[in-house]
Scaffold this active site. Structure first.
Site, short mmCIF file in Angstrom:
data_model
loop_
_atom_site.label_atom_id
_atom_site.label_comp_id
_atom_site.label_asym_id
_atom_site.label_seq_id
_atom_site.Cartn_x
_atom_site.Cartn_y
_atom_site.Cartn_z
N VAL A 60 11.22 -8.26 -34.61
CA VAL A 60 10.23 -8.34 -33.53
C VAL A 60 9.80 -6.96 -33.05
CG1 VAL A 60 10.78 -10.63 -32.63
CG2 VAL A 60 12.16 -8.69 -31.91
N SER A 77 21.57 -8.61 -19.22
CA SER A 77 20.99 -9.08 -17.95
C SER A 77 19.75 -8.28 -17.59
CB SER A 77 21.98 -8.91 -16.79
OG SER A 77 23.19 -9.50 -17.09
N GLY A 89 23.97 -24.92 -26.83
CA GLY A 89 25.00 -24.51 -27.77
C GLY A 89 24.36 -23.83 -28.97
N GLY A 124 -11.31 -20.89 6.08
CA GLY A 124 -11.25 -21.68 4.84
C GLY A 124 -12.55 -22.38 4.51
N LYS A 128 -0.83 -28.44 5.53
CA LYS A 128 -1.08 -28.36 4.08
C LYS A 128 0.14 -27.82 3.34
CE LYS A 128 -5.50 -29.51 4.12
NZ LYS A 128 -6.03 -30.70 3.46
N ASP A 143 -18.88 -9.95 13.98
CA ASP A 143 -17.54 -10.08 13.40
C ASP A 143 -17.01 -8.68 13.11
OD1 ASP A 143 -15.28 -10.37 11.89
OD2 ASP A 143 -16.01 -12.12 10.81
N TRP A 144 -16.17 -8.18 14.00
CA TRP A 144 -15.77 -6.77 13.98
C TRP A 144 -14.47 -6.53 13.21
CZ3 TRP A 144 -19.71 -4.04 15.59
CH2 TRP A 144 -20.59 -4.60 16.52
N PRO A 157 -11.90 -5.13 10.95
CA PRO A 157 -11.97 -3.90 10.15
C PRO A 157 -11.83 -4.13 8.65
CG PRO A 157 -10.04 -3.90 11.63
CD PRO A 157 -10.82 -5.12 11.95
N HIS A 183 -13.70 -5.56 6.90
CA HIS A 183 -15.02 -5.51 6.29
C HIS A 183 -15.65 -4.12 6.32
CE1 HIS A 183 -14.71 -9.82 6.14
NE2 HIS A 183 -14.44 -9.86 7.43
N ILE A 189 -14.27 -5.98 2.10
CA ILE A 189 -14.94 -7.13 1.49
C ILE A 189 -16.06 -7.66 2.40
CG2 ILE A 189 -12.91 -7.85 0.16
CD1 ILE A 189 -12.43 -10.01 2.29
N GLY A 204 -17.25 -13.82 4.61
CA GLY A 204 -17.56 -15.12 3.98
C GLY A 204 -18.83 -15.69 4.56
#
Ligand code: NAI
Length: 739
Positions: A76, A165, A197, A410, A438, A513-514, A516, A518, A533, A536
């Protein structure tokens, strides 16, 4: 019973398949149609010697049973040669079972460099070399299944097996990363820790145990993990004696030892040792992002604890970590009412934030307050409700004791009851509609009604996912949740591609929408993102704008509602690709990042109000139709029994009702999607069957005076499409004789 698992057409390489477990796998795969490369160096258990006999015998056995197999005698450590054997013999490689192994057990102090190196070369480096040689073939064909063979000795440790191991648990680390890197190419990698075995175990196990722990009790797991139907990847399984169990990491809630502006001392670690090691309420982090998130949370907790004494800080930290949700207390709770005052400036800023551009011929309508039709984009309706969410303090509510750094948006639903004003004062009232458990998290459904004076303007439902807050024994679903809907099973009717700019998130955040995440790279990095990012709700605004333009001529009064699930982040500068399917007045949407093909908004749709040209009054000429009554009744029945009818019928019926030889009305009975619907007007998607019949003959059919078959053969009832579906009509038309 479902079909047996077949490996017909698949090429499998099993390393170390001359005996023991590997031989069992090779035989099992070939029995189920696979072509098998039987690799074995044919050495002794310590890695000495070499012989082709071991592999040859297994190949002979497979061929004698009518199977396809070739032998490979390479070590191998020469991974490429093994894969080349598969390519030469069978032209491809689909499945790699890294199984070859040796032992050089020694107590740790006596372990020589040779003992260490040989074990690592065969187990860890061998698996790496073989798998790397197969990787690009798997990647190109977008299919691959890989097994790494670990060991209980690696997971738990075992006296005299330090070298073994270490190598065996190294394989788990390798597999974990391959599972991540392989994900987008449909390459799955799992790890097993078998007990059976074999010549390796006969030195350490009593003979009767070696006899009873058969290799055939391990092979079925390996086959299932390698089957194309199996979704598992990155898993670790213990298997033996006919039992299979899955392992995962568990982590104590831990304890924050450090305090803002203070040194961290070993004494503090000592003093909190019990709580550091307390596994009650343990979490089960599954990804490196989840792991990192904890550190981000700790940093933000410490940051916000300025001026708080050391003792208070630790108790606060423990209190938020030991969070809890009590639905009985939380559901129905209202947040304090919020007020949102705005002018045209916020409307224009929002429109720019969601990509509205002067490139659009209709831009003046959304970007210039002096335009005669100056309007707010419909999705601006999220903004006043967002201020309710952020200012109102969900955390102040009884029954909601959650860690706010773990909150994700979500899903979202927005419904407008009238076009939004372009300035003024809006008040919002938020209520906890439901709380769902969930497992991995909790979902809080927050319903927000927004009013202009007394008049209800819009309704938002925020589905807030709280990571790690599940498991409180609540229900999983709620009838109050606005449902997601999958798109129809056909190519999209329309696709719009729109580039976001590098500054999209920087612009969108000015609408309120503050977070950080983003804008601040270091904050984003702590959350596991390469860069800040996009919000959404910004992608959401893009997608809604695409539908509004494509299907409603940019007329905000046509916009009724939108629902989306946020699946993955979008990076500013990427292009959003909105795919749209028109089904009546519902436009199903799916949004992807064009560059990566990753779905970012799913299960989404926009509901539009009917266009004036679709409205019934334009279709009906020459007075009311008798069939209108029947359709109205069908509409009621669908409202009452929709889901049941959809289950029974599963089809879309189009109707053209004629009067005096002209089309007088069109109807669509949709018993396929959602919970069924009736709408007046033509079918926008594809009806399974469309009937054309006069108003009079229609009434005769529903009153049982005219047999539909006879009507069909007499040319009174015309049907196009899947005529067989007409048999299902009875379910909806029966019982109308009394009308
Ligand atoms: P085995 O000794 O019967 O099979 C291993 C095979 O690998 C041998 O046929 C040997 O010739 C071959 N091999 C050794 N070095 C090679 C190399 N460099 N290149 C190609 N082939 C080579 O042992 P067994 O028990 O079937 O073990 C299979 C795998 O399962 C091993 O990785 C072992 O460490 C692992 N394992 C087995 C356990 C058991 O209870 N049998 C327990 C935990 C792990």
């Amino acid at each position: 019973m479902s079909a047996p698992l077949s490996f017909e057409g698949k090429v499998v390489l099993v390393t170390g398949a001359g005996g023991g477990l590997g031989k069992e796998y090779a035989l099992a795969f070939s029995e189920r149609g696979a072509s098998v490369v039987v690799n074995d160096l044919g050495g002794d258990i310590k890695g000495g010697g070499k012989s082709s006999a071991a592999a040859d015998k297994v190949v002979e056995e497979i061929r004698a049973k009518g199977g396809k197999a070739v032998a490979s005698y390479d070590s191998v450590e020469d991974g490429e040669k093994l894969i080349q054997t598969a390519l030469d013999a069978f032209g491809r490689i689909d499945i790699v079972i890294n199984n070859a192994g040796i032992l050089r057990d020694r107590s740790f102090a006596r372990t020589s460099d040779m003992d260490w190196d040989l074990i690592h070369r065969v187990h860890l480096k061998g698996s790496f070399k073989v798998t790397r040689a197969a990787w690009n073939h798997m990647k190109n064909q977008k299919f691959g299944r890989i097994i790494m063979t670990s060991s209980a000795a690696g997971i738990y440790g075992n006296f005299g097996q330090a070298n073994y191991s270490a190598a065996k648990l190294g394989l788990l680390g390798l597999a974990n990363t391959l599972a991540i890197e392989g994900q987008k190419y449909n390459i799955h990698c799992n790890t097993i820790a078998p007990t059976a075995g074999s010549r390796l175990t006969e030195t350490v196990m009593p003979p009767n145990l070696v006899e009873s722990l058969k290799a055939e009790y391990v092979a079925p797991l390996v086959l299932w993990l390698c089957h194309e139907q199996c979704e598992e990847s990155g898993g670790l399984f213990e298997v033996g004696a006919g039992w299979i169990g899955k392992l995962r990491w568990e982590r104590s809630q831990g304890h924050i030892i450090r305090h803002k502006n203070q040194n961290m001392s070993p004494e503090a670690v000592r003093d909190q040792w019990d709580s550091i090691c307390d596994f009650s309420d343990a979490t089960k982090p599954a990804t490196i992002q989840e792991s990192l998130q904890t550190l981000v949370d700790v940093l933000s907790k410490l940051e916000s604890d300025e001026g708080v004494s050391a003792n208070q800080t630790s108790s606060m930290a423990t209190a938020t970590v030991g969070s809890g949700i009590n639905p009985a207390e939380a559901v129905g709770q209202k947040l304090p009412e919020t007020t949102f005052t705005f002018t045209h400036v916020q409307c224009v800023l929002y429109a720019l934030g969601v990509g509205m551009s002067t490139k659009d011929p209709d831009y003046l309508r959304f970007l210039f307050e002096g335009h005669q039709d100056f309007s707010c984009l419909p999705t601006f309706g999220v903004i006043p409700s967002q201020s309710a969410m952020m200012d109102g303090g969900l955390s102040s509510l009884p029954g909601i004791n959650i860690d706010f750094t773990q909150v994700l948006h979500g899903e979202h639903y927005l419904e407008l009851y009238r076009p939004l004003p372009t300035s003024g004062k809006l008040t919002s009232q938020a209520t906890v509609a439901d709380v769902l458990d969930k497992g991995s998290g909790a979902v809080i459904l927050l319903d927000v009604n927004t009013y202009s004076g007394e008049e209800l303007v819009c309704y938002n439902q925020w589905s807030v996912f709280v990571v790690g807050a599940g498991g409180f024994g609540g229900k999983r679903t709620s009838e109050k949740a606005k449902a997601l809907l999958p798109p129809p099973n056909r190519a999209p009717d329309a696709v719009v591609i729109d580039a976001t700019t590098r500054d999209q998130a920087a612009l969108y955040r000015l609408s309120g929408d503050w977070n950080p995440l983003h804008i601040d790279p270091s904050f984003a990095a702590m959350g596991g993102f390469k860069a800040p990012i996009l919000h959404g709700l910004c992608s959401f605004g893009f997608a809604a704008r695409h539908v509004l333009k494509h299907y409603a001529n940019n007329d905000p009064s046509r916009f009724k509602a939108i629902k989306v699930r946020f699946v993955k982040p979008v990076m500013p500068g990427q292009s959003l690709q909105t795919e749209m399917w028109k089904e009546g007045n519902r436009i199903h949407i799916q949004c992807k990042v064009k560059e990566t093909d990753a779905v970012v908004l799913s299960g989404a749709y926009v509901d539009l109000h009917a266009a004036p040209e679709d409205s019934p009054k334009d279709l009906i000429q020459g007075g009311a139709l008798e069939s209108d009554l029947v359709f109205a009744e069908i509409g009621h029945r669908i409202k009452d029994l929709g889901p049941e009818l959809v289950k029974k019928v599963g089809a879309v019926f189009g109707w053209e009702i004629t009067k005096d030889g002209k089309t007088a009305a069109k109807w669509t009975i949709d018993l396929k999607s959602d919970s069924g619907a009736l709408h007046k007007g033509p079918c926008s998607g594809k009806a399974d069957v469309t009937f054309t019949v006069s108003d009079k003959d229609f009434m005769e059919v529903v009153q049982g005076k005219l047999n539909p078959q006879k009507a069909f053969f007499a040319g009174k009832l015309r049907a196009t499409g899947n005529i067989m579906m007409s048999q299902k009509l009875e379910v909806i038309l029966k019982d109308y004789a009394k009308l």
